[in-house]
Design an enzyme around this catalytic site. Structure first.
Site, short mmCIF file in Angstrom:
data_model
loop_
_atom_site.label_atom_id
_atom_site.label_comp_id
_atom_site.label_asym_id
_atom_site.label_seq_id
_atom_site.Cartn_x
_atom_site.Cartn_y
_atom_site.Cartn_z
N GLU A 83 0.83 -1.21 0.00
CA GLU A 83 0.00 0.00 0.00
C GLU A 83 0.86 1.25 0.00
O GLU A 83 1.79 1.37 0.81
CB GLU A 83 -0.91 0.02 1.23
CG GLU A 83 -1.79 1.25 1.31
CD GLU A 83 -2.61 1.31 2.60
OE1 GLU A 83 -3.65 1.98 2.60
OE2 GLU A 83 -2.19 0.69 3.60
N ASP A 87 -5.91 2.21 -1.65
CA ASP A 87 -6.70 2.97 -0.69
C ASP A 87 -7.07 4.31 -1.32
O ASP A 87 -6.20 5.13 -1.61
CB ASP A 87 -5.88 3.18 0.59
CG ASP A 87 -6.68 3.83 1.71
OD1 ASP A 87 -7.26 4.90 1.48
OD2 ASP A 87 -6.69 3.28 2.84
N GLN A 116 -9.57 -0.14 -0.09
CA GLN A 116 -10.02 0.48 1.15
C GLN A 116 -10.56 1.87 0.84
O GLN A 116 -10.12 2.52 -0.11
CB GLN A 116 -8.88 0.58 2.18
CG GLN A 116 -8.46 -0.76 2.75
CD GLN A 116 -7.34 -0.66 3.76
OE1 GLN A 116 -6.57 0.31 3.77
NE2 GLN A 116 -7.21 -1.66 4.62
N GLU A 121 -12.22 1.72 6.05
CA GLU A 121 -11.16 2.17 6.95
C GLU A 121 -11.29 3.68 7.16
O GLU A 121 -10.49 4.47 6.68
CB GLU A 121 -9.78 1.82 6.38
CG GLU A 121 -8.66 2.01 7.40
CD GLU A 121 -7.29 1.72 6.84
OE1 GLU A 121 -6.66 0.74 7.26
OE2 GLU A 121 -6.83 2.51 5.97
#
Length: 281
Positions: free
Chosen positions: A165, A200, A226, A262
């Site tokens: 990530e 993300d 996410q 998240e």
């Protein structure tokens, strides 16, 4: 809330060219249901309609206890992170890029794989780390790539896939991965089908923007997603990201993986879940 469709991502990636499928959201128990102690969040997530969860740090708990709580609540474990240091310490975002902590990194990967396997998790997030003071970026990055290659070999046969990530530099100054494209390049260089991206949207929006193009450019390497809205990292619909368009795009592209929630609820976890009804329609 979320409904498990029974569709699984392919062994190589969380994306598919198949017909559009319902989106599947999992609850990140570090961020959601913080109104109750951690071990009570499993039941709270299930009661709210979630069928899967993820969280960064299971290591303070016996994996058998966590597995039992998952089973009792009827939940699937999607993801855990490799161990990280305490907030405010140099290792708060992991040690994968630390040249002088190779054995610590390897021990952490082994521990992460042990927990992920015991919990039936799909993914182990190899947290990249913030470049140590006094270490050149080139040296830190070379160590990171070497460590990821070692972890890829180590994970073979476990049934657990590894995700990388890129974190934004506002929240994690000095983080070793600069962009989604760089994270994808690392996965490509390692040459293992077991290594892919955790994309993300919150981090990507802050550092790169142009989210649909940014996602499409690395689509073949994306294993997991996410979400949180910017700038305050609350639930979708509270900020500047056009999540309605993003969710439509994911459906059109046939995304079959999980989407991790998240974010920090703006005014209570359950009170802030109405966005899922619209997203799941």
């Amino acid at each position: 809330m979320s409904t498990d469709t029974g569709l699984n991502a392919s062994p190589e990636t969380g994306v598919s060219a198949a017909q559009p499928a319902p989106l599947r959201f999992d609850a990140n128990l570090k961020w959601l249901f913080t109104e109750v102690p951690f071990l009570e969040r499993f039941d709270a997530a299930a009661k709210a309609g979630f069928t899967a969860v993820e969280y960064a740090a299971p290591y303070s708990y016996d994996p058998a206890d966590l597995k039992r709580r998952l089973a009792d609540a009827g939940l699937k474990q999607v993801l855990v992170n490799t161990p990280m240091g305490e907030p405010g310490t140099p290792t708060r975002s992991g040690v994968a890029c630390f040249p002088d902590r190779v054995q610590e990194f390897r021990d952490g990967v082994d521990q992460g794989l042990e927990y992920a396997t015991a919990l039936g998790a799909d993914f182990l997030h190899i947290v990249g780390g913030i470049r140590p003071d006094g270490v050149s970026r080139d040296r830190a990055f070379a160590r990171y790539v070497t460590n990821i290659a070692w972890a890829a070999d180590r994970s073979q046969g476990t049934g657990v896939r590894l995700v990388l990530e890129a974190m934004n530099k506002r929240d994690a100054p000095g983080f070793i991965l600069d962009t989604q494209a760089q994270a994808a390049a690392v996965a490509e260089a390692v040459g293992s089908e077991n290594v892919g991206l955790l994309f993300d949207f919150y981090h990507a929006q802050i550092d790169e923007g142009d989210l649909l193009t940014t996602l499409d450019n690395v689509w073949d390497r994306v294993f997991h997603l996410q979400i949180a809205d910017t700038p305050s990292r609350h639930e979708p619909g509270t900020g500047e990201i056009a999540y309605t368009r993003i969710f439509d795009h994911l459906r059109r592209r046939g995304y079959q993986g999980w989407i991790g929630c998240e974010y920090a609820p703006a005014a209570g976890t359950v009170e802030g879940l109405d966005w899922i009804k619209e997203a799941s329609a």
